[in-house]
Design a protein around this motif. Structure first.
Motif, mmCIF file in Angstrom:
data_model
loop_
_atom_site.group_PDB
_atom_site.id
_atom_site.type_symbol
_atom_site.label_atom_id
_atom_site.label_comp_id
_atom_site.label_asym_id
_atom_site.label_seq_id
_atom_site.Cartn_x
_atom_site.Cartn_y
_atom_site.Cartn_z
ATOM 1 N N ALA A 89 0.832 -1.210 0.000
ATOM 2 C CA ALA A 89 0.000 0.000 0.000
ATOM 3 C C ALA A 89 0.862 1.253 0.000
ATOM 4 O O ALA A 89 0.622 2.190 -0.775
ATOM 5 C CB ALA A 89 -0.929 -0.017 1.210
ATOM 6 N N LEU A 90 1.878 1.269 0.876
ATOM 7 C CA LEU A 90 2.753 2.442 0.945
ATOM 8 C C LEU A 90 3.599 2.584 -0.316
ATOM 9 O O LEU A 90 3.863 3.705 -0.776
ATOM 10 C CB LEU A 90 3.662 2.338 2.171
ATOM 11 N N SER A 93 1.233 4.230 -2.956
ATOM 12 C CA SER A 93 0.974 5.661 -2.768
ATOM 13 C C SER A 93 2.253 6.485 -2.903
ATOM 14 O O SER A 93 2.293 7.466 -3.651
ATOM 15 C CB SER A 93 0.323 5.913 -1.399
ATOM 16 N N GLN A 126 -4.925 3.892 -3.400
ATOM 17 C CA GLN A 126 -3.607 4.393 -2.999
ATOM 18 C C GLN A 126 -2.935 5.092 -4.175
ATOM 19 O O GLN A 126 -2.253 6.120 -4.001
ATOM 20 C CB GLN A 126 -2.722 3.238 -2.504
ATOM 21 N N LEU A 176 -4.507 8.484 -4.514
ATOM 22 C CA LEU A 176 -3.977 9.351 -3.453
ATOM 23 C C LEU A 176 -2.581 9.866 -3.817
ATOM 24 O O LEU A 176 -2.287 11.062 -3.696
ATOM 25 C CB LEU A 176 -3.935 8.569 -2.140
ATOM 26 N N GLY A 177 -1.714 8.977 -4.266
ATOM 27 C CA GLY A 177 -0.352 9.373 -4.604
ATOM 28 C C GLY A 177 -0.288 10.333 -5.775
ATOM 29 O O GLY A 177 0.463 11.311 -5.751
ATOM 30 N N LEU A 208 0.828 12.717 3.156
ATOM 31 C CA LEU A 208 0.707 11.492 2.358
ATOM 32 C C LEU A 208 0.746 10.251 3.240
ATOM 33 O O LEU A 208 -0.038 9.306 3.037
ATOM 34 C CB LEU A 208 1.836 11.452 1.319
ATOM 35 N N SER A 253 -2.369 7.747 3.563
ATOM 36 C CA SER A 253 -2.147 6.380 3.104
ATOM 37 C C SER A 253 -2.440 5.365 4.204
ATOM 38 O O SER A 253 -3.047 4.313 3.954
ATOM 39 C CB SER A 253 -0.701 6.229 2.617
ATOM 40 N N TYR A 310 -5.311 2.537 4.215
ATOM 41 C CA TYR A 310 -4.966 1.129 4.433
ATOM 42 C C TYR A 310 -5.855 0.508 5.505
ATOM 43 O O TYR A 310 -6.373 -0.608 5.331
ATOM 44 C CB TYR A 310 -3.508 1.010 4.839
#
Length: 418
Positions: free
Chosen positions: A314-315, A318, A357, A360-361, A407, A411, A415
């Motif tokens: 996930a990280l 993003s 994600q 979002l990124g 961020l 994120s 998640y």
């Protein structure tokens, strides 16, 4: 591939630093021509890139017409003057109100509308108040991206993932509404701390209270803006081109104001026609990166990061999309992310939040570097044309202070919701 990257980054550097005071549109056009001349892209592919971006070009044309008429009607001037009265002479309160207006404009009319419509009015307003304009104009740029994933239509880039993964509005809001609110709160909070000295100023309202009490919002303009916002929602849900509702709205406003004997030449002069050339040049540059395999190589590197567990995946999605957006603009990076996630169905099935994600990124990431999104570059162009020379370095410095924290918080919340 190396030649394409050199042409791309030299062009972006030229747009940011403007050697010999060349216009941004001319530099983007020269970069596009260089991409073709270097053999990285055929003339046919370049024309195809322009054809594929007619919707984007139509979107900006319609938006600039609407912005010019709204400015001529005094809509945003009235709104921001009312904001001054509501601030009661407090710089801190005025900054919060500017953020609030930016959230509404971005969510309903897109982050590009905030750059085109809100930024110039806020700049002229704070200059009239004789307060430091930097916190307020930066607020316009940062909230344009921070609020640009509240709704699918808040950022045209969102629609790449929405279409690819058939994301429904209910699921979209269930995943991204709370993270959006968290990101906005973190961004606003950090702005209040970073600019705590600049916004301590107390300014005189002067004749603002009397002037605002006698001014009313232009109802036809407000009505058309609401209809455009509704049109965005309807068209995005059906996968129809977003340029249509804004162009219809622009033609409607032209018809309404023609009855009031508006000067079309005045509206024409208010439109930054060079922006269309700028967007067209950028589209050809991005296609050159795709044709040279740059986006494919990034996608392969990105795919390897997804195999390290759900939270790391996930990280990686993003932050990887955010980092790529700052290196090559969020349009091509979103395409890379979508292509990568589409090729990893097992990872997406295990963690359905991965497409969100990526959104979002791509939406928030450009708050690090000014080249990350078109709205940020438009913001920079608009301020330069009005005499405020904001540097890419100052944007980057502020972005590194604000964006990674926002961020990470967004994120992690996404998640947990997924």
């Amino acid at each position: 591939m190396i030649a394409s990257l050199i042409v791309f980054f030299l062009t972006i550097a030229g747009i940011i630093w403007r050697p010999w005071r060349l216009s941004e549109a001319l530099i983007a056009s020269l970069g596009a021509a260089a991409m073709v001349a270097a053999g990285r892209l055929s003339a046919g592919d370049a024309l195809n890139a322009l054809e594929n971006n007619l919707n984007v070009l139509g979107f900006f044309l319609g938006l600039m017409i609407v912005a010019a008429i709204a400015e001529s009607a005094g809509l945003f001037e009235t709104v921001t003057e009312k904001a001054v009265v509501l601030s009661r002479g407090s710089g801190r309160r005025l900054l919060l109100i500017v953020f609030g207006i930016g959230v509404v404009v971005t969510a309903l009319l897109s982050n590009d509308a905030t750059a085109l419509m809100l930024t110039p009015v806020v700049f002229l307003l704070v200059r009239h108040l004789e307060v430091d304009p930097i916190p307020y104009v930066f607020a316009c740029a940062f909230i344009a991206n921070a609020a640009s994933f509240l709704l699918p239509v808040a950022n045209p880039v969102n629609l790449v993932a929405v279409d690819a993964f058939d994301l429904r509005l209910g699921d979209y809001l269930a995943h991204l509404l709370l993270p959006s609110m968290v990101v906005i709160a973190v961004t606003v909070g950090l702005f209040l701390y970073i600019f705590r000295r600049e916004i301590q100023s107390v300014f005189s309202l002067g004749d603002f209270s009397m002037k605002v009490s006698s001014r009313k919002l232009d109802r036809p303009v407000v009505a058309v803006l609401i209809l455009i916002a509704l049109g965005y929602v309807v068209f995005s849900l059906n996968g129809w081109p977003l340029s249509v509702p804004v162009l219809i709205g622009a033609l409607t406003l032209l018809g309404v104001f023609a009855g009031r004997k508006i000067r079309l030449s005045e509206i024409s002069r208010s439109i930054s026609w060079s922006i269309l050339l700028f967007v067209a040049g950028l589209a050809v540059l991005v296609r050159g990166l795709e044709a040279s395999g740059v986006t494919q190589s990034l996608g392969e590197s990105f795919a390897r990061l997804l195999g390290h567990g759900e939270l790391p995946g996930a990280l990686a999605t993003s932050f990887g999309t955010a980092a790529g957006s700052n290196l090559m603009n969020n349009w091509p990076m979103m395409m890379v992310s979508v292509t990568t996630l589409s090729g990893a169905p097992d990872a997406v099935a295990a963690n359905p939040g991965l497409p969100y994600q990526a959104i979002l990124g791509a939406a928030l990431g450009p708050n690090i570097a000014v080249m990350g999104s078109l709205s940020s570059m438009l913001w920079l162009l608009i301020l330069r044309r009005r005499g405020l020379n904001v540097t890419a370095g100052s944007f980057l410095k502020l972005g590194l202070l604000v964006t990674p924290a926002a961020l990470l918080c967004g994120s992690l919340v996404l998640y947990l919701l997924s």
